[in-house]
Design a protein around this motif. Sequence first.
Motif, mmCIF file in Angstrom:
data_model
loop_
_atom_site.group_PDB
_atom_site.id
_atom_site.type_symbol
_atom_site.label_atom_id
_atom_site.label_comp_id
_atom_site.label_asym_id
_atom_site.label_seq_id
_atom_site.Cartn_x
_atom_site.Cartn_y
_atom_site.Cartn_z
ATOM 1 N N LEU A 86 0.822 -1.218 0.000
ATOM 2 C CA LEU A 86 0.000 0.000 0.000
ATOM 3 C C LEU A 86 0.852 1.261 0.000
ATOM 4 O O LEU A 86 0.528 2.231 -0.683
ATOM 5 C CB LEU A 86 -0.923 0.019 1.222
ATOM 6 N N ILE A 87 1.932 1.256 0.767
ATOM 7 C CA ILE A 87 2.824 2.416 0.820
ATOM 8 C C ILE A 87 3.361 2.729 -0.574
ATOM 9 O O ILE A 87 3.371 3.879 -1.012
ATOM 10 C CB ILE A 87 3.993 2.152 1.801
ATOM 11 N N ASN A 88 3.788 1.699 -1.281
ATOM 12 C CA ASN A 88 4.317 1.905 -2.630
ATOM 13 C C ASN A 88 3.218 2.269 -3.620
ATOM 14 O O ASN A 88 3.410 3.113 -4.490
ATOM 15 C CB ASN A 88 5.053 0.654 -3.106
ATOM 16 N N GLN A 89 2.066 1.643 -3.488
ATOM 17 C CA GLN A 89 0.974 1.857 -4.430
ATOM 18 C C GLN A 89 0.387 3.261 -4.309
ATOM 19 O O GLN A 89 0.102 3.911 -5.313
ATOM 20 C CB GLN A 89 -0.111 0.814 -4.170
ATOM 21 N N PHE A 90 0.207 3.745 -3.083
ATOM 22 C CA PHE A 90 -0.396 5.054 -2.865
ATOM 23 C C PHE A 90 0.637 6.166 -2.776
ATOM 24 O O PHE A 90 0.280 7.321 -2.599
ATOM 25 C CB PHE A 90 -1.236 5.058 -1.588
ATOM 26 N N ASP A 91 1.911 5.828 -2.846
ATOM 27 C CA ASP A 91 3.001 6.804 -2.775
ATOM 28 C C ASP A 91 2.935 7.596 -1.465
ATOM 29 O O ASP A 91 2.902 8.820 -1.447
ATOM 30 C CB ASP A 91 2.969 7.740 -3.986
ATOM 31 N N ILE A 92 2.908 6.853 -0.353
ATOM 32 C CA ILE A 92 2.869 7.436 0.985
ATOM 33 C C ILE A 92 4.236 7.226 1.617
ATOM 34 O O ILE A 92 4.840 6.168 1.474
ATOM 35 C CB ILE A 92 1.794 6.745 1.856
ATOM 36 N N ARG A 93 4.712 8.236 2.334
ATOM 37 C CA ARG A 93 5.985 8.076 3.029
ATOM 38 C C ARG A 93 5.811 7.160 4.230
ATOM 39 O O ARG A 93 4.787 7.188 4.908
ATOM 40 C CB ARG A 93 6.505 9.424 3.523
ATOM 41 N N GLN A 94 6.835 6.375 4.519
ATOM 42 C CA GLN A 94 6.778 5.509 5.692
ATOM 43 C C GLN A 94 6.976 6.352 6.937
ATOM 44 O O GLN A 94 7.717 7.327 6.939
ATOM 45 C CB GLN A 94 7.850 4.436 5.625
#
Length: 90
Positions: free
Chosen positions: A78-86
């Motif tokens: 999901l982090i990669n798919q939605f382009d959200i920072r960890q």
Amino acid sequence: MVKNSFIPVLSQEKKGKNPGLVEFQIFQFTNRIRRLTSHFELHPKDYSSQTGLRKILGKRQRLLSYLSKKDGIQYKKLINQFDIRQSQIR
């Protein structure tokens, strides 16, 4: 507001079946965050909406934390798919 910047990742049939999924809730919060962010480009002094944005960010962060503990593989996807920072661990 640009509609193309929103994420059409989940299919319509999956959305209708279970809106209580953590992934779906993160998806919805991410779309609302991006919509509010584009709103602030036109209205930089809208402080009440900024407060709402902070609440949404907190809710999404708690859901992401829950998902990372429950299913780390789905979290990274999901982090990669939605382009959200960890998030940074304190």
